[in-house]
Design a protein around this motif. Structure first.
Motif, PDB file in Angstrom:
ATOM      1  N   GLY A 424       0.823  -1.216   0.000  1.00 25.75           N
ATOM      2  CA  GLY A 424       0.000   0.000   0.000  1.00 25.75           C
ATOM      3  C   GLY A 424       0.847   1.251   0.000  1.00 25.75           C
ATOM      4  O   GLY A 424       0.560   2.205  -0.732  1.00 25.75           O
ATOM      5  N   ALA A 425       1.914   1.248   0.797  1.00 28.70           N
ATOM      6  CA  ALA A 425       2.789   2.422   0.871  1.00 28.70           C
ATOM      7  C   ALA A 425       3.476   2.673  -0.459  1.00 28.70           C
ATOM      8  O   ALA A 425       3.616   3.816  -0.902  1.00 28.70           O
ATOM      9  N   CYS A 426       3.905   1.593  -1.113  1.00 26.89           N
ATOM     10  CA  CYS A 426       4.598   1.717  -2.395  1.00 26.89           C
ATOM     11  C   CYS A 426       3.658   2.272  -3.470  1.00 26.89           C
ATOM     12  O   CYS A 426       3.994   3.235  -4.158  1.00 26.89           O
ATOM     13  N   SER A 427       2.479   1.672  -3.614  1.00 24.50           N
ATOM     14  CA  SER A 427       1.536   2.127  -4.647  1.00 24.50           C
ATOM     15  C   SER A 427       1.050   3.540  -4.363  1.00 24.50           C
ATOM     16  O   SER A 427       0.883   4.350  -5.288  1.00 24.50           O
ATOM     17  N   ASP A 428       0.830   3.856  -3.077  1.00 25.38           N
ATOM     18  CA  ASP A 428       0.382   5.209  -2.713  1.00 25.38           C
ATOM     19  C   ASP A 428       1.410   6.257  -3.119  1.00 25.38           C
ATOM     20  O   ASP A 428       1.064   7.328  -3.624  1.00 25.38           O
ATOM     21  N   LYS A 429       2.690   5.935  -2.894  1.00 22.41           N
ATOM     22  CA  LYS A 429       3.742   6.897  -3.218  1.00 22.41           C
ATOM     23  C   LYS A 429       3.861   7.088  -4.727  1.00 22.41           C
ATOM     24  O   LYS A 429       4.082   8.201  -5.217  1.00 22.41           O
ATOM     25  N   ILE A 430       3.707   5.994  -5.478  1.00 19.11           N
ATOM     26  CA  ILE A 430       3.753   6.096  -6.941  1.00 19.11           C
ATOM     27  C   ILE A 430       2.604   6.966  -7.444  1.00 19.11           C
ATOM     28  O   ILE A 430       2.792   7.859  -8.281  1.00 19.11           O
ATOM     29  N   LEU A 431       1.404   6.727  -6.927  1.00 17.64           N
ATOM     30  CA  LEU A 431       0.232   7.486  -7.386  1.00 17.64           C
ATOM     31  C   LEU A 431       0.279   8.938  -6.928  1.00 17.64           C
ATOM     32  O   LEU A 431      -0.217   9.828  -7.618  1.00 17.64           O
ATOM     33  N   GLU A 432       0.866   9.177  -5.752  1.00 17.19           N
ATOM     34  CA  GLU A 432       1.000  10.551  -5.273  1.00 17.19           C
ATOM     35  C   GLU A 432       1.853  11.382  -6.238  1.00 17.19           C
ATOM     36  O   GLU A 432       1.582  12.553  -6.477  1.00 17.19           O
ATOM     37  N   ARG A 433       2.865  10.740  -6.799  1.00 19.03           N
ATOM     38  CA  ARG A 433       3.774  11.446  -7.707  1.00 19.03           C
ATOM     39  C   ARG A 433       3.292  11.421  -9.160  1.00 19.03           C
ATOM     40  O   ARG A 433       3.421  12.395  -9.889  1.00 19.03           O
ATOM     41  N   PHE A 434       2.699  10.290  -9.578  1.00 19.54           N
ATOM     42  CA  PHE A 434       2.370  10.120 -11.008  1.00 19.54           C
ATOM     43  C   PHE A 434       0.889   9.817 -11.241  1.00 19.54           C
ATOM     44  O   PHE A 434       0.517   9.340 -12.308  1.00 19.54           O
ATOM     45  N   GLY A 435       0.043  10.104 -10.258  1.00 18.23           N
ATOM     46  CA  GLY A 435      -1.382   9.769 -10.354  1.00 18.23           C
ATOM     47  C   GLY A 435      -2.114  10.470 -11.476  1.00 18.23           C
ATOM     48  O   GLY A 435      -3.200  10.041 -11.871  1.00 18.23           O
ATOM     49  N   GLU A 436      -1.524  11.562 -12.008  1.00 19.04           N
ATOM     50  CA  GLU A 436      -2.182  12.274 -13.102  1.00 19.04           C
ATOM     51  C   GLU A 436      -1.839  11.667 -14.464  1.00 19.04           C
ATOM     52  O   GLU A 436      -2.360  12.100 -15.485  1.00 19.04           O
ATOM     53  N   ARG A 437      -0.952  10.655 -14.490  1.00 20.82           N
ATOM     54  CA  ARG A 437      -0.558  10.046 -15.758  1.00 20.82           C
ATOM     55  C   ARG A 437      -0.779   8.537 -15.803  1.00 20.82           C
ATOM     56  O   ARG A 437      -0.844   7.967 -16.895  1.00 20.82           O
ATOM     57  N   ILE A 438      -0.844   7.884 -14.642  1.00 20.86           N
ATOM     58  CA  ILE A 438      -0.967   6.420 -14.647  1.00 20.86           C
ATOM     59  C   ILE A 438      -2.098   5.958 -13.734  1.00 20.86           C
ATOM     60  O   ILE A 438      -2.515   6.670 -12.824  1.00 20.86           O
ATOM     61  N   VAL A 439      -2.576   4.754 -14.006  1.00 21.14           N
ATOM     62  CA  VAL A 439      -3.533   4.055 -13.142  1.00 21.14           C
ATOM     63  C   VAL A 439      -2.944   2.685 -12.845  1.00 21.14           C
ATOM     64  O   VAL A 439      -2.518   1.976 -13.774  1.00 21.14           O
TER      65      VAL A 439
END
Length: 648
Positions: A424-439
């Motif tokens: 959860g921590a890993c995916s949250d950090k990825i989406l926090e940084r790149f959530g406007e480009r990836i799902v």
């Protein structure tokens, strides 16, 4: 006369102070005593009491008072206060922050009035003159990047000076900044429903779809999940849809079986009562426009809905310069929605929208557009449209604008064999940084090729080193996602952008490059000669209208289209092409074009109904302009065929 002037000055001072009181109460968000207010404003306690009495008369229910605690603002009344923002009868919350106020002021100036009275504006949003002046300064700064648009103040009024085209550019940029892909990002959609986990619900639905070997178009899934979320939230609150279209034929369809299986499982895990009307509605949604064969009066509803859809697309294009005509998902979805809406109007059925408050608060510009569309529907049907209905329209419009505007959303599979907490921590950090480009479509504990093929991701991200033979890009990162990992993801997205851009270019732009309009070693002394020569050839070939040349010169006089790498991209102000074409010239010798020496000229002529080509062109150009080696090779391309061969 002098006394009268003094009286007016006194009234103005009193009004300014009362607005300042409202501003203090709004920012305080808790009780404040009359003594504290009198000290802050350097007036007597009695003056504060008189001001409070006046405010209570003017703003009924807005101020709460307590002998023990003092005064505070009633937040519910504040949010419901009709500020005149948008159309009459449509309520919107009062902007709270400076950023929200700036957006509010710009929207008001764009759509509600030619001029705004500054004192009325202060009263509308409960701020002082000082605050308004600061906001106006910020608005001016926001508009600086738009050549041809400026905020002008005359005495007690402000207005926007500039062409309609420039003003629309401001609006579309604000709109893009507001949506940011949220309407097609399921993780963002999940945030609309805090009472349950929409991602978990999505997984349940996907599992059932697989069981029935039923495919749903990937692009339509976010809209489908919004519908599911609204349905579940309503049922959890014991609000059930009533439909006049529940016919026995629907029960024989695979879509009905899927809907029943899905809601049976959802009700068991979320503890709400199963309702067949909701099952039927969801089955109808899966069937889409084909469902019209299942019901009475099908031709009337379908014909009306399609006529309304055409009106909506035309109106949005005329008013906002936003073209949804090429979005099949939007057209199919809005026709389906309008069929239901027309039926609700006929039966005077009321539908509640649990997302309404969030949509109005977070997407005011999208909501403003949907209000305008609501008026189009009202005029067509002769019936009024509720705010709840307008909120549903906003979802369709927001998703369509995201698809039109956002570069691209990439689907990712994350392989993370560690504990759920770390995952959860890993995916949250990825989406926090790149959530406007990836799902992130799935988080897997291990790599299995068949599972990943079924998910069809654009990118695989793994926290352990892997070798794989699939034709899918993969990067390895640490489970803690450090700066180096962020760079890897950023670079991977950039590569996907290039690949996507090339696909779009291959499909849409290459066909515009014709040998007849490719000029190698064109001899011209000035940039005017270049444009004139190229435009004349396009006109002689029947590719553009006669006005194209003058429109191109008019655009160039506004600002030169030359760039530091030695190329220029002249184009017309209007869409006066008969056949979309890209004229290309490699000049024999550089010409001075504004600040730069230019040798490569790309003259783009685009038809009105193909204006999306502009976005594809500029995306493509943005990807090659940094490649100086490629640009140097292009300068030697002697034919259109050679040019295309270099950029493939």
């Amino acid at each position: 006369m002098e006394k009268n002037g003094e009286h007016n000055l006194y009234n103005q001072t009193m009004q300014t102070r009362q607005k300042r009181i409202l501003e203090i109460l709004k920012e305080k968000k808790s009780w404040i005593t009359g003594k504290e207010l009198s000290t802050m404003l350097s007036v007597s306690d009695r003056t504060i009491r008189n001001d409070m009495e006046s405010l209570r008369r003017e703003c009924e229910g807005l101020i709460e008072s307590s002998v023990r605690y003092g005064y505070r603002i009633n937040r519910k009344v504040l949010e419901k206060k009709d500020t005149g923002y948008g159309s009459p009868g449509r309520r919107k919350g009062i902007p709270q922050t400076s950023g929200e106020r700036c957006k509010y002021i710009i929207e008001k100036l764009l759509f509600s009035a030619r001029k705004l009275n500054i004192f009325d504006l202060q009263y509308d949003i409960y701020v002082s003159e000082f605050t308004i002046k600061n906001d106006m300064k910020k608005v001016s700064e926001m508009l600086e990047k738009y050549e041809g648009v400026e905020l002008v103040r005359t005495d007690s009024h402000i207005f926007l000076r500039g062409s309609e085209e420039c003003k629309r550019s401001v609006y579309k940029d604000l709109l893009a900044n507001e949506t940011k892909g949220n309407f097609i990002n399921i993780n963002k959609i999940d945030e609309l429903f805090p009472n349950f986990d929409l991602i978990r619900v999505k997984n349940t639905l996907e599992e059932i779809l697989r069981q029935y070997h039923y495919r749903v178009r990937e692009e339509t899934f976010p809209m489908l999940m919004i519908h599911v979320g609204v349905s579940i939230q309503r049922m959890m609150n014991c609000n059930y849809v009533e439909t006049a279209r529940c016919r026995s034929e629907i029960r024989d369809t695979k879509e009905y079986q899927i809907a029943m299986a899905f809601f049976t499982k959802a009700t068991a895990s979320l503890c709400f009562e199963l309702n067949e009307n909701e099952v039927v509605l969801f089955a109808n949604l899966l069937i889409g426009r084909q469902r019209s064969t299942l019901f009475d009066r099908k031709e009337e509803y379908l014909a009306e809905a399609e006529e309304l859809m055409v009106k909506i697309i035309s109106t949005v294009r005329q008013r906002y310069d936003i073209d949804f005509s090429g979005d099949v998902i939007f057209k199919d979805g809005i026709v389906l929605h309008l069929q239901n809406l027309l039926e609700r109007i006929r039966y005077q059925a009321v539908v509640s929208n649990v997302c309404l408050a969030e949509i109005k608060k977070n997407y005011p510009l999208v909501f403003e557009m949907s209000v305008f569309i609501g008026h189009v529907i009202e005029k067509y049907t002769g019936s009024s449209i509720s705010e709840d209905e307008i909120g549903f329209l906003a979802i369709h419009l927001g998703a369509a604008y995201d698809r039109l505007n956002i570069k691209y959303f990439y689907h990712v599979v994350l392989i993370q064999p560690n504990s759920n907490t770390l995952t959860g921590a890993c995916s949250d950090k990825i989406l926090e940084r790149f959530g406007e480009r990836i799902v992130i479509d799935a988080v897997l504990k291990y790599y299995e090729a068949s599972v990943i093929v079924d998910l069809r991701p654009d990118l695989i991200i793994s926290t352990i080193p892997l070798t794989q033979k699939l034709d899918i890009p993969m990067i390895s990162i640490s489970m803690f996602v450090n700066t180096g990992d962020e760079y890897k993801i950023f670079r991977a997205i950039a590569e996907l952008d290039k690949r996507h851009c090339k696909t779009e270019f291959d499909n849409f732009i290459k066909c515009l490059i014709l040998e007849d309009y490719y000029f190698f070693h064109l001899e011209c002394d000035t940039w005017e000669d270049v444009i004139s020569s190229m435009c004349d050839r396009l006109y002689e070939g029947g590719r553009v209208e006669e006005s194209f040349k003058e429109s191109t010169f008019a655009r160039e006089r506004m600002a030169f289209t030359s760039f530091s790498y030695g190329y220029a991209i002249p184009h017309a102000l209007n869409y006066s092409a008969i056949h979309s074409t890209m004229g290309i010239a490699i000049l024999k010798k550089p010409v001075q074009w504004g600040e730069y020496q230019v040798r490569l000229v790309l003259l783009l002529a685009v038809r009105d109904d193909e204006r999306e080509l502009l976005k594809i062109f500029f995306d493509w150009l943005g990807n090659i302009c940094d490649d100086t080696l490629l640009l140097s090779k292009i300068m030697k391309a002697e034919s259109a065929e050679a040019f295309v061969g270099l950029i493939e």
